[in-house]
Design an enzyme around this catalytic site. Structure first.
Site: not given
Ligand code: AMP
Length: 195
Positions: A13, A88, A127, A140, A150
């Site tokens: 994103k 979200r 990443r 972190r 997440r």
């Protein structure tokens, strides 16, 4: 042009929002970036959200809604923006509708990056490794355990946001697993109708 970019964590994103913002000359409004800046600055807001973000949980709706509402009023966002990482939750989507209506504006489109979840974990690890290799700060929340939290938050709280917008015919889905340039081109192709 007023846009929302949706997709699970690690779907690209941020990268795509930056590119779309550049192509269409609109600012990228990333709640993750704004909250990370608040943490880095040591503000009261930053202190409130630091632990939540490190755990991979969602920051309370009222906090993030206030941040976005304030950012939308900056002059660079007057003629459009791409929201990255917001809304979200359905409550955030409803609040966004109210904030937009109060300003007499509306969303043009909601873009969704569709990505197989199994691929995401590999991507996020990559990443973190790439950032570490370049001597950059590794987020972190980019470690496999936090990432799973997440992803769980995404499934439980953010996936219903897509349905919220789909019922209004705003959603355009793009396969986020294609090469980065192809994803950007497909997103841009959708948007030419609104530019
Ligand atoms: P991101 O960079 O978009 O992945 O966001 C990083 C972290 O910031 C998330 O894991 C949440 O803790 C927090 N965050 C960002 N945007 C939101 C939002 N719209 N609602 C709640 N928390 C958010």
């Amino acid at each position: 042009m007023r846009l929302v970019l949706l997709g699970p964590p690690g779907a690209g994103k941020g990268t795509q929002a930056t590119r779309i913002a550049g192509r269409f000359a609109i600012p990228q409004l990333s709640t993750g970036d704004m909250l990370r800046e608040a943490v880095a600055s040591g503000s009261v807001l930053g202190a409130r959200v630091k632990g939540i973000m490190e755990r991979g949980d969602l920051v309370p709706d009222d906090v993030v809604i206030a941040v976005v509402a304030d950012r939308m009023d900056h002059s660079d966002a007057a003629s459009g923006f791409i929201l990255d990482g917001f809304p979200r939750t359905v409550a955030q989507a409803e609040a966004l509708d109210r904030e937009l209506a109060a300003r007499g504006i509306a969303l043009d489109a909601v873009l969704e990056l569709e990505v197989d979840e199994d691929v995401l974990l590999v991507r996020v690890k990559g990443r973190a490794d790439a950032a570490a290799k370049q001597g950059q700060l590794v987020r972190r929340d980019d470690n496999p355990d936090v990432f799973k939290t997440r992803l769980k938050a995404y499934r439980a709280q953010t996936a219903p946001v897509t349905e919220y917008y789909r019922s209004r015919g705003l959603v355009h889905v793009v396969d986020g697993l294609q090469p980065i340039d192809v994803v950007t081109d497909e997103l841009a192709a959708v948007l030419t109708a609104f530019a």
